[in-house]
Design a protein around this motif. Structure first.
Motif: not given
Length: 285
Positions: A213-232, A245-252
């Motif tokens: 969650r912290c990393a995402q706010s720093i980097i901004g762009a998302t990595h393509p693999s993050i969706v499947d990984c978080v959903l799993n 996972a739900i908190e991260l999805i709220k950010d994504l």
């Protein structure tokens, strides 16, 4: 001319170093016990005073012994704590540079490897993580040094395999430090965190999600693999992991993966449709 007092101090230093050089494992362990007891919390100037301006001569011996014996696990925790006294002392930059110049950071990372390292205890590895924290917190160039030594991979793998939650939390602190003020390698840390999501360790998953969650706010762009990984991860039976996972999805949902996330969530919530053949009543003969 050197004063009598200075000559006596130098003589004591040389005698101490000679005792160390000639000592066996048991004697060295005793020397380390005394050093830790008497020097914990001292500043760099106090250490220099204690060693008659020759503290570096003992540090290099500690580092050399660490590199030569860490595979055996001999007095490892004591050696690491002794090195830590040098690296954490106030105005210790000189000691830090000396430690790194002889490959100290690489040795600490090698300690985290599990293959062939059965004699290295979890507590020893935790002490190694703490020293890596000290190095990382010393500035950007030191964070880059750790990352350039394949540190992110070693640290992430250790987080996934560690059996101690306390140690895993120390690893999270280290990864968080490597994430901040490290623009050259922050993406590497980000990807390393994503690779932890399929881990079999619920604690590793939880900590990785928190840090992501912290990393995402720093980097901004998302990595393509993050969706499947978080959903799993949502399939887990561990509620604390589901929550993160739900908190991260709220950010994504605020990023370009929003549509992919929604499609994935709908798929997860949609019950599987039974095969038509399974719905047909069996014909009794």
């Amino acid at each position: 001319m050197t004063s009598i007092k200075e000559q006596a101090a130098i003589s004591r230093l040389l005698s101490f170093l000679q005792d160390w050089d000639n000592a066996g494992k048991a004697a060295r362990s005793h020397i380390l016990d005394n050093f830790i007891e008497n020097n914990q919390g001292k500043t760099a100037s106090e250490l220099e005073q204690e060693f008659s301006q020759g503290a570096s001569l003992f540090l290099v011996r500690l580092t050399t012994w660490l590199r030569l014996t860490y595979m055996t696990g001999s007095s490892l925790e004591k050696v690491l704590k002794s090195i830590g006294i040098f690296l954490t002392s106030v105005n210790s930059n000189r000691y830090l540079i000396e430690f790194l110049e002889v490959g100290g950071a690489l040795t600490l990372l090698e300690l985290l490897e599990t293959l062939g390292m059965e004699k290295i205890k979890e507590e020893d590895k935790k002490e190694s993580i703490r020293l890596l924290q000290v190095i990382a917190n010393s500035g950007r160039k030191y964070k880059e040094l750790i990352c350039e030594s394949y540190g992110v991979r070693s640290i992430a793998e250790f987080l996934a395999k560690s059996k101690s939650e306390e140690t895993q939390e120390e690893v999270q602190v280290l990864l968080d430090s490597l994430l901040h003020g490290n623009p050259k390698y922050q993406n590497q840390v980000y990807k390393g965190l994503i690779t932890l999501l399929p881990s079999v360790s619920p604690k590793a998953q939880q900590l990785a999600l928190q840090t992501l969650r912290c990393a995402q706010s720093i980097i901004g762009a998302t990595h393509p693999s993050i969706v499947d990984c978080v959903l799993n991860v949502l399939r887990t039976m561990h509620l604390e992991v589901q929550y993160e996972a739900i908190e991260l999805i709220k950010d994504l949902v605020n990023y370009d993966v929003c549509e992919a996330l929604l499609i994935g969530l709908v798929d997860l919530l949609t019950p599987p449709i039974p095969e038509t053949s399974e719905l047909q009543p069996k014909i009794l003969s």
